[in-house]
Design an enzyme around this catalytic site. Structure first.
Site, PDB file in Angstrom:
ATOM      1  N   LYS A 130      34.796  33.406  24.500  1.00  0.00           N
ATOM      2  CA  LYS A 130      35.543  34.651  24.539  1.00  0.00           C
ATOM      3  C   LYS A 130      37.031  34.366  24.309  1.00  0.00           C
ATOM      4  CE  LYS A 130      36.815  35.860  29.222  1.00  0.00           C
ATOM      5  NZ  LYS A 130      38.099  35.259  29.281  1.00  0.00           N
ATOM      6  N   HIS A 139      31.162  32.563  31.098  1.00  0.00           N
ATOM      7  CA  HIS A 139      30.859  31.536  32.094  1.00  0.00           C
ATOM      8  C   HIS A 139      30.461  32.129  33.445  1.00  0.00           C
ATOM      9  CE1 HIS A 139      35.010  32.062  33.500  1.00  0.00           C
ATOM     10  NE2 HIS A 139      34.673  31.402  34.584  1.00  0.00           N
ATOM     11  N   LYS A 175      27.283  31.064  36.760  1.00  0.00           N
ATOM     12  CA  LYS A 175      27.556  30.787  38.178  1.00  0.00           C
ATOM     13  C   LYS A 175      26.268  30.993  38.983  1.00  0.00           C
ATOM     14  CE  LYS A 175      32.429  32.139  37.987  1.00  0.00           C
ATOM     15  NZ  LYS A 175      33.204  30.995  38.376  1.00  0.00           N
ATOM     16  N   HIS A 199      33.236  39.501  32.203  1.00  0.00           N
ATOM     17  CA  HIS A 199      32.677  39.007  33.464  1.00  0.00           C
ATOM     18  C   HIS A 199      32.185  40.146  34.388  1.00  0.00           C
ATOM     19  CE1 HIS A 199      34.354  35.412  31.960  1.00  0.00           C
ATOM     20  NE2 HIS A 199      35.517  35.433  32.559  1.00  0.00           N
TER      21      HIS A 199
HETATM   22  C1  BG6 Z   1      38.508  33.148  32.454  1.00  0.00           C
HETATM   23  C2  BG6 Z   1      39.817  33.874  32.286  1.00  0.00           C
HETATM   24  O1  BG6 Z   1      37.527  33.720  31.641  1.00  0.00           O
HETATM   25  O2  BG6 Z   1      38.100  33.227  33.806  1.00  0.00           O
HETATM   26  C3  BG6 Z   1      40.871  33.328  33.221  1.00  0.00           C
HETATM   27  O3  BG6 Z   1      40.263  33.760  30.945  1.00  0.00           O
HETATM   28  C4  BG6 Z   1      40.359  33.310  34.637  1.00  0.00           C
HETATM   29  O4  BG6 Z   1      42.056  34.109  33.151  1.00  0.00           O
HETATM   30  C5  BG6 Z   1      39.007  32.635  34.710  1.00  0.00           C
HETATM   31  O5  BG6 Z   1      41.309  32.608  35.439  1.00  0.00           O
HETATM   32  C6  BG6 Z   1      38.417  32.765  36.094  1.00  0.00           C
HETATM   33  O6  BG6 Z   1      37.251  32.006  36.148  1.00  0.00           O
HETATM   34  P1  BG6 Z   1      36.767  31.364  37.518  1.00  0.00           P
HETATM   35  O7  BG6 Z   1      35.471  30.727  37.188  1.00  0.00           O
HETATM   36  O8  BG6 Z   1      37.831  30.402  37.946  1.00  0.00           O
HETATM   37  O9  BG6 Z   1      36.652  32.513  38.453  1.00  0.00           O
END
Ligand code: BG6
Length: 524
Positions: free
Chosen positions: A190, A220, A224, A282
């Site tokens: 993304k 991602h 999780k 997300h």
């Molecule tokens: C990413 C964003 O997709 O996800 C970031 O671009 C963000 O800005 C991150 O900090 C957060 O991911 P996680 O896994 O740390 O919650």
């Protein structure tokens, strides 16, 4: 039932202490058909970038440590600059040491480093692809059997160029993936477009080089552990699903709060903002897992069909919804970051309400919020159940004392599930108190939780697209947030909030107008 103690009777001896405990028993793997990954050559475009060092290389290293990698798996970095394989490994070494989930022992590192190779060159030069082809041919001879994964960890603007060159050099071929034949898959990072029109163009473009079964759009969050557990919790227990609807659920909050800011990514963030960065992908993905219907099976497309279906039932936002049920914020100090305009209106915080017009969810509001530089780092889904009919408890105060139950799916940190419900406080009066029952994965199963990228890279190597986004749900998610982007980008009006706070008060007012409130964020 134990009688309340009469004030004149002697106190009973203290009950033996029972430690509150959570125990987990591993019952078995439901995914019996999960294949081992194939021996593969993984080509990372943008191999010297931040994502490769922070996430991809540590994930691949941990997959190797867990013996989950097929032998041989070879990793070829492609980037500008001339590096030998050894120099590439040396460059990755401190990043893997910093970000690896498991300790980096010298012997393991040497083994991992021996799987690394590097092609230096510009993405628009044929020489880059000729060199890459030679490395891929050598990898096939070593046993990767022509299986290849291309990871596009580059700005989307160069995707067309890379795909065109890969095709021109016969490194990719558009074809339905057939078992037993060499696989060719492409992982796309993304942001997947910056609005509906560009996402559609990107999809069209990628679709002209690759069949949908070869395209792995990564989000991602879907890798999780706790996000995946949403399905097991809902469909693996008979006690939740009967309650999982408008008759029992009052409202749902989905929060992704970060305590960090934009971490030096000013130019990227200015062009992106929190809605594109977190909510479009997300949070709408998490919402679709919480709200989807029971899939026909756990097969990738059955799950993806249901997610897509529920996103289609989400009501489109109109001007009025954006004005009344969407709030944008920006932390004070954001405009002083490098690469950020001094009068920037880019939101670093957003809260919005969605309604789902379906038999199951009609009338239940879903509040999504995400923000940077907030009081706490926390990602959580809170399912608020309806209040009880109060006639049972004749006290007038019952309404304010009896708080409805809340089921919390804690995505991070302290991954787990908790249930808040009321119970009677021991004593003569009907005194009630809130009880919080919490299960954490760390306590229950005493197993480390892998990083999302580990799971997703492995799934791609085994050809399982369940946790990757399909084209229809990406499009629909853009469609849903499009009015917010359009209206916010055309009109200034971002609310400033203090770093370390809970976000702009306007977000509390927004949810408060519906008689609800956010889960409080607490400064750690
Ligand atoms: C990413 C964003 O997709 O996800 C970031 O671009 C963000 O800005 C991150 O900090 C957060 O991911 P996680 O896994 O740390 O919650």
């Amino acid at each position: 039932m134990t009688e309340p103690r009469h004030p004149d009777r002697p106190a009973a001896p203290p009950a033996p202490t029972v430690a509150s405990s959570v125990t987990g028993e591993i019952l078995g793997d439901l995914t019996t058909k999960r294949r081992r990954p194939d021996p593969t050559a993984i080509v990372i475009f943008g191999a010297t970038g931040d994502l490769a060092g922070r996430k991809l290389a540590p994930a691949l290293f941990n997959i190797m440590l867990d013996n989950a990698m097929a032998e041989p798996t070879l990793i070829i970095g492609v980037s500008r600059g001339e590096l030998t394989a050894q120099q590439f490994a040396d460059q990755l070494s401190p990043r893997v040491t910093e970000f690896s989930r498991q300790k980096v022992e010298p012997a393991a590192w040497t083994k991992f480093a021996s799987t690394l190779d590097f092609v230096g060159g510009e993405f628009d030069k044929d020489a880059t692809y000729t060199a890459l082809k030679a490395k891929l041919d050598a990898a096939a001879a070593k046993g990767t059997r022509g299986n290849r994964v291309f990871y596009l960890s580059t700005p989307p603007a160069v995707f067309p160029l890379i795909l065109q060159k890969l095709q021109q050099h016969a490194l990719i071929e558009r074809a339905v993936q057939q078992p037993g034949k060499p696989s060719c898959r492409v992982i796309v990072e993304k942001p997947f477009g910056r609005d509906l029109a560009t996402a559609r163009q990107l999809n069209e473009m990628i679709g002209s080089y690759l069949h949908e079964s070869q395209i792995y759009r990564i989000d991602h969050y879907l890798g999780k552990e706790t996000v995946q557990n949403i399905l097991v919790l809902r469909f693996g227990n008979s006690i939740f699903e009967p309650l999982w609807n408008r008759n029992h659920i009052d409202y749902v909050e989905i929060t992704a709060a970060e305590s960090i800011g934009i971490e030096g990514r000013g130019a990227f963030y200015e062009a992106t903002g929190v809605v594109r960065d977190i909510i479009q992908n997300h949070l709408l993905q998490v919402m679709s897992l919480v709200t989807m219907e029971v899939p026909a099976s756990f097969a990738a497309d059955d799950i993806r069909d249901e997610k897509s279906q529920v996103l289609r039932s989400v009501r489109n936002l109109d001007l009025n919804d954006v004005a009344n049920h969407c709030v944008r914020g920006q932390y004070r100090g954001y405009r002083d970051e490098d690469g950020v305009a001094h009068d920037s209106q880019t939101p670093t915080y957003a809260a919005m309400r969605f309604m789902i017009d379906s038999w199951r969810w009609q009338g239940v509001p879903f509040y999504l919020r995400a923000g940077k530089k907030l009081a706490e780092r926390l990602t959580e889904v809170n399912i608020h159940f309806r209040a009880v009919p109060l006639v049972l408890f004749k006290e007038e105060a019952a309404g304010s004392v009896l708080q409805p139950a809340v089921l919390t799916l804690r995505i991070q940190p302290h991954e787990g599930i908790s249930l808040r419900f009321v119970a009677k406080v021991p004593g003569e009066n009907i005194n009630v108190g809130n009880v919080l029952m919490t299960m954490t994965y760390a306590d229950a199963f005493k197993r480390p939780i892998s990083e999302a990228y580990e799971r997703l890279l492995l799934d791609c190597m085994r050809g399982d697209a369940t946790l990757f986004n399909r084209r229809d749900s990406v499009d629909r998610a853009w469609e849903l947030i499009q009015p917010v982007l359009q209206i916010w980008e055309a009109t200034p009006g971002v609310h400033l909030y203090d770093p370390g706070s809970v976000g702009p008060p306007a977000a509390d007012e927004m949810i408060g107008r519906d008689g609800h409130s956010w889960r409080e964020l607490v400064r750690g």
